[in-house]
Write an enzyme that holds these catalytic residues in place. Structure first.
Site, mmCIF file in Angstrom:
data_model
loop_
_atom_site.group_PDB
_atom_site.id
_atom_site.type_symbol
_atom_site.label_atom_id
_atom_site.label_comp_id
_atom_site.label_asym_id
_atom_site.label_seq_id
_atom_site.Cartn_x
_atom_site.Cartn_y
_atom_site.Cartn_z
ATOM 1 C CG ASP A 177 -1.897 1.164 1.244
ATOM 2 O OD1 ASP A 177 -1.636 2.172 0.549
ATOM 3 O OD2 ASP A 177 -2.920 1.078 1.939
ATOM 4 C CG HIS A 178 0.888 4.305 -3.095
ATOM 5 N ND1 HIS A 178 -0.287 3.781 -3.577
ATOM 6 C CD2 HIS A 178 0.706 5.646 -3.067
ATOM 7 C CE1 HIS A 178 -1.132 4.756 -3.830
ATOM 8 N NE2 HIS A 178 -0.559 5.895 -3.524
ATOM 9 C CG HIS A 240 -4.892 4.165 -0.238
ATOM 10 N ND1 HIS A 240 -3.885 3.230 -0.240
ATOM 11 C CD2 HIS A 240 -5.123 4.454 -1.544
ATOM 12 C CE1 HIS A 240 -3.528 2.964 -1.481
ATOM 13 N NE2 HIS A 240 -4.257 3.688 -2.283
#
Length: 484
Positions: A177-178, A240
């Site tokens: 998950d960037h 996110h």
């Protein structure tokens, strides 16, 4: 202040989907930046693997073009670029068949760390894991990087975890998950657990509420087909924003190591109350100023998929009982801006009288586009005329506080790929964490599906539908303005 760059051990990295959009925009340019920084050195091999016919020289040309488009200064680093491109190779591989696998196994070395990046459609995750195992590429040195979405509900997430677990140990699986790779997100843990100033106040006794906003100014663009099947809840909220909520709400881990951190995040998700139907607002952007509406962009005039969602969540534990968390995300909003705002309660008694107005301390963690941290404090307005109070920010925008060179942080993907090579899973999601997040999100989605209501229209360039404003107004609170 000089940042330290610690080189990683030599490795072999295979990028499945090596000619795709993510490889072009993020992975290849990011690896080049890490090479220029001195973090990648020694005998390293990076292999692009995809179905398209191409040879190694063609792939190097593709990578050079991608790097030059991403980094305008790359042209001045010709020696570095030539050295980096020499590390690249290409293999034509069929994820669903046997073509190319023997060649891939031949050039991927067993005497070093081997990482396989699944930058492909989720339906290919299982076949890729199976073939890596069949061709002897799934030993203890192997790590796989899995891009989201990790399923589209609890059932599919469990099935994906089951398939991956058949061929790899959980310690080998890196669900990326960037958002967790952003510098400010990691600084959130440093602020909380490295400063005595904040941790004693980080609870419902002192915090009135918390707002988490991830706003995008763009529409769905070329992702219309995927997005219309996912929507803002599945695409952004479940992963996110959930991760940001966990980092804000978690208890201090016993140690800063992968499982201790992820154990505490998991406890937060399990402590979340079900979200009441009246505490969720969905929206869908309309067209204006020559820009198409959501339905036009996805090619579905009857679409009931949300491009905006806002909700109120509650964490039922001792630390946060009674403190609401307001989360919102959407496309075609006023600005591209992501932030976490911790809004502290009013002073119990104002000695300055009503004319001084109402003032609050707000700690704002800015995630994008200008990463930094800001603490709002109340001071006396300078000048004569009595005690007039104003709010001013103690601002630590990183580019200003650290200087342009120190604030030139690695992109999130750069950091996370290096963590994969190091074997550090702290910033990656564990399988049980993913499943619990889906269990919570599934209930929210089931609630609006049962009601059968359509998302509310909102104007392009706005803050979302008016009902999202009312979500907070009825609690006597207001959303913060969306601004970069």
């Amino acid at each position: 202040m000089v940042s330290r760059v610690i080189p990683v051990d030599p490795f072999d990295l295979v990028i499945f989907g090596g000619t795709g959009d993510l490889a072009r925009r993020k992975i290849l340019p990011g690896l080049f930046r890490r090479y220029c920084a001195g973090q990648i050195e020694g005998d390293v091999r990076i292999t692009g693997a995809a179905r398209g016919e191409m040879d190694t020289q063609g792939y190097r040309d593709f990578a050079a073009e991608a790097i030059m488009a991403s980094d305008q200064s790359a042209g001045t680093k010709k020696a570095h670029l030539d050295e980096f491109l020499a590390m690249l190779h290409y293999v034509v591989v069929d994820a669903m068949g046997d073509d190319g696998w023997e060649e891939l196994a031949r050039i991927t070395r067993s005497d070093r760390i081997r990482a396989f990046y699944f930058s492909v459609a989720p339906r290919l995750f299982g076949p890729l894991a199976e073939r890596l195992h069949q061709h002897g590429l799934a030993d203890g040195q192997t790590r796989i990087v899995v891009e989201k979405p990790f399923g589209r509900d609890l059932k599919t997430a469990r099935e994906l975890n089951r398939v991956l677990a058949e061929h790899f140990d959980e310690s080998q699986i890196y669900r990326i998950d960037h958002y967790l790779g952003k510098e400010t997100v990691q600084n959130l843990m440093a602020i909380r657990f490295g400063n005595m100033l904040f941790e004693p106040l980080w609870n419902s006794q002192y915090v009135d509420h918390i707002q988490i906003t991830v706003a995008e100014a763009v529409g769905v663009g070329g992702r219309g087909d995927y997005y219309d099947r996912a929507g803002a809840m599945r695409d952004m909220m479940q992963n996110h924003l959930m991760q940001l909520l966990c980092l804000i709400a978690m208890e201090p881990p016993a140690k800063f190591n992968p499982d201790s951190v992820r154990d505490e995040k998991l406890k937060v998700i399990r402590a979340l109350d079900p979200v009441a139907p009246d505490d969720v607002v969905r929206g869908q952007y309309e067209g204006s100023g020559g820009r198409p509406s959501y339905r036009n962009q996805v090619g579905n005039r009857d679409s009931t998929t949300e491009s905006f969602v806002a909700l109120r969540a509650r964490v039922s534990n001792w630390r946060w009982a009674g403190t609401p968390f307001y989360l919102r995300t959407g496309k075609r909003l006023k600005e591209r801006a992501s932030e976490i705002a911790v809004v502290f309660k009013d002073a119990p008694h104002s000695i300055f009288g009503e004319e001084a107005g109402r003032h609050r301390n707000i700690l704002t963690i800015k995630l994008q586009p200008n990463e930094g941290i800001e603490l709002g404090v109340t001071i006396k307005e300078p000048g004569p005329g009595g005690m007039r109070l104003v709010d001013v920010p103690l601002d630590m925008t990183f580019a200003e506080a650290l200087g342009p060179e120190e604030a030139d942080f690695p992109d999130a993907y750069e950091r996370l790929i290096m963590d994969v090579i190091r074997g550090n899973q702290t910033l990656f999601m564990r399988g049980d964490e993913v499943e619990e997040a889906w269990a919570w999100a599934d209930e929210v989605i089931a609630g609006w599906e049962k009601r059968g209501d359509d998302p509310l229209p909102y104007a392009t360039g706005s803050a979302g539908p008016d009902d999202a404003l009312m979500l907070m107004h009825r609690d006597g609170r207001r959303w913060r303005e969306i601004k970069a």
